[in-house]
Design a protein around this motif. Structure first.
Motif, PDB file in Angstrom:
ATOM      1  N   ARG A  51       0.834  -1.208   0.000  1.00  0.00           N
ATOM      2  CA  ARG A  51       0.000   0.000   0.000  1.00  0.00           C
ATOM      3  C   ARG A  51       0.866   1.254   0.000  1.00  0.00           C
ATOM      4  N   ILE A  52       1.924   1.232   0.807  1.00  0.00           N
ATOM      5  CA  ILE A  52       2.858   2.370   0.843  1.00  0.00           C
ATOM      6  C   ILE A  52       3.501   2.542  -0.531  1.00  0.00           C
ATOM      7  N   ASP A  53       3.950   1.447  -1.112  1.00  0.00           N
ATOM      8  CA  ASP A  53       4.585   1.499  -2.428  1.00  0.00           C
ATOM      9  C   ASP A  53       3.620   2.005  -3.494  1.00  0.00           C
ATOM     10  N   ALA A  54       2.356   1.626  -3.395  1.00  0.00           N
ATOM     11  CA  ALA A  54       1.361   2.058  -4.375  1.00  0.00           C
ATOM     12  C   ALA A  54       1.170   3.578  -4.312  1.00  0.00           C
ATOM     13  N   ILE A  55       1.115   4.121  -3.109  1.00  0.00           N
ATOM     14  CA  ILE A  55       0.948   5.577  -2.978  1.00  0.00           C
ATOM     15  C   ILE A  55       2.202   6.295  -3.460  1.00  0.00           C
ATOM     16  N   LEU A  56       3.370   5.762  -3.126  1.00  0.00           N
ATOM     17  CA  LEU A  56       4.613   6.366  -3.609  1.00  0.00           C
ATOM     18  C   LEU A  56       4.678   6.335  -5.137  1.00  0.00           C
ATOM     19  N   GLU A  57       4.192   5.271  -5.726  1.00  0.00           N
ATOM     20  CA  GLU A  57       4.146   5.165  -7.185  1.00  0.00           C
ATOM     21  C   GLU A  57       3.216   6.231  -7.771  1.00  0.00           C
ATOM     22  N   GLU A  58       2.067   6.445  -7.133  1.00  0.00           N
ATOM     23  CA  GLU A  58       1.134   7.476  -7.602  1.00  0.00           C
ATOM     24  C   GLU A  58       1.750   8.870  -7.486  1.00  0.00           C
ATOM     25  N   ILE A  59       2.487   9.111  -6.408  1.00  0.00           N
ATOM     26  CA  ILE A  59       3.164  10.402  -6.241  1.00  0.00           C
ATOM     27  C   ILE A  59       4.184  10.589  -7.359  1.00  0.00           C
ATOM     28  N   GLY A  60       4.916   9.539  -7.678  1.00  0.00           N
ATOM     29  CA  GLY A  60       5.886   9.608  -8.768  1.00  0.00           C
ATOM     30  C   GLY A  60       5.217   9.873 -10.108  1.00  0.00           C
ATOM     31  N   GLN A  61       4.094   9.230 -10.350  1.00  0.00           N
ATOM     32  CA  GLN A  61       3.353   9.459 -11.597  1.00  0.00           C
ATOM     33  C   GLN A  61       2.829  10.887 -11.661  1.00  0.00           C
TER      34      GLN A  61
END
Length: 153
Positions: free
Chosen positions: A94-104
């Protein structure tokens, strides 16, 4: 009676001053183009004529709206991320998914700025293009990493 007249005058003056300060305190801020944002800076530095200003205005408002929406989205994502800090047992996925969205989100912001600058460049004449390129390169270097060793060549 004279003491009361003086008090009335003082009260009226104080009410007048308070009314003035309240009116000026809640006055609306000037429109964006009067405050000197990046749009005003660019158009002023490049000495756009009226036709160029009209074209620039057509480009700027949609770009500004997109950038504001992306900034809100980024803020919301970061709020979600940092709220997890206070929770027990948050899955790393879940943390990685949000970090990925921030990167996008950051990638989309950069894409929007890039496209906007390309469109602004099309408005410029040859001498303005040279000056615009200097402005963009200067802005990129100021917003880059802080002091440190020079980049390798």
């Amino acid at each position: 009676m004279k003491k009361n007249t003086l008090l009335y005058i003082i009260i009226i003056l104080l009410l007048g001053f308070n009314g003035y300060f309240v009116a000026t305190q809640f006055k609306k801020p000037p429109p964006r183009n009067k405050r000197g944002g990046p749009d005003v800076f660019i158009t002023k530095e490049l000495n756009f004529d009226e036709n160029q200003m009209a074209q620039f205005d057509l480009l700027f408002e949609p770009h500004d709206n997109k950038m504001r929406a992306l900034s809100r989205q980024k803020r919301e994502l970061k709020d979600q991320l940092f709220k997890m800090m206070f929770q027990e047992d948050v899955p790393q996925t879940r943390i990685d998914a949000i970090l990925e969205e921030i990167g996008q989100n950051e990638q989309e912001r950069d894409r929007q700025v890039f496209q906007h600058f390309r469109e602004v460049r099309k408005i410029c004449n040859e001498s303005q293009r040279k000056k615009f390129e200097k402005l963009v390169v200067g802005a990129l270097h100021r917003n880059g990493p802080g002091p440190g060793p020079p980049p390798r060549q």
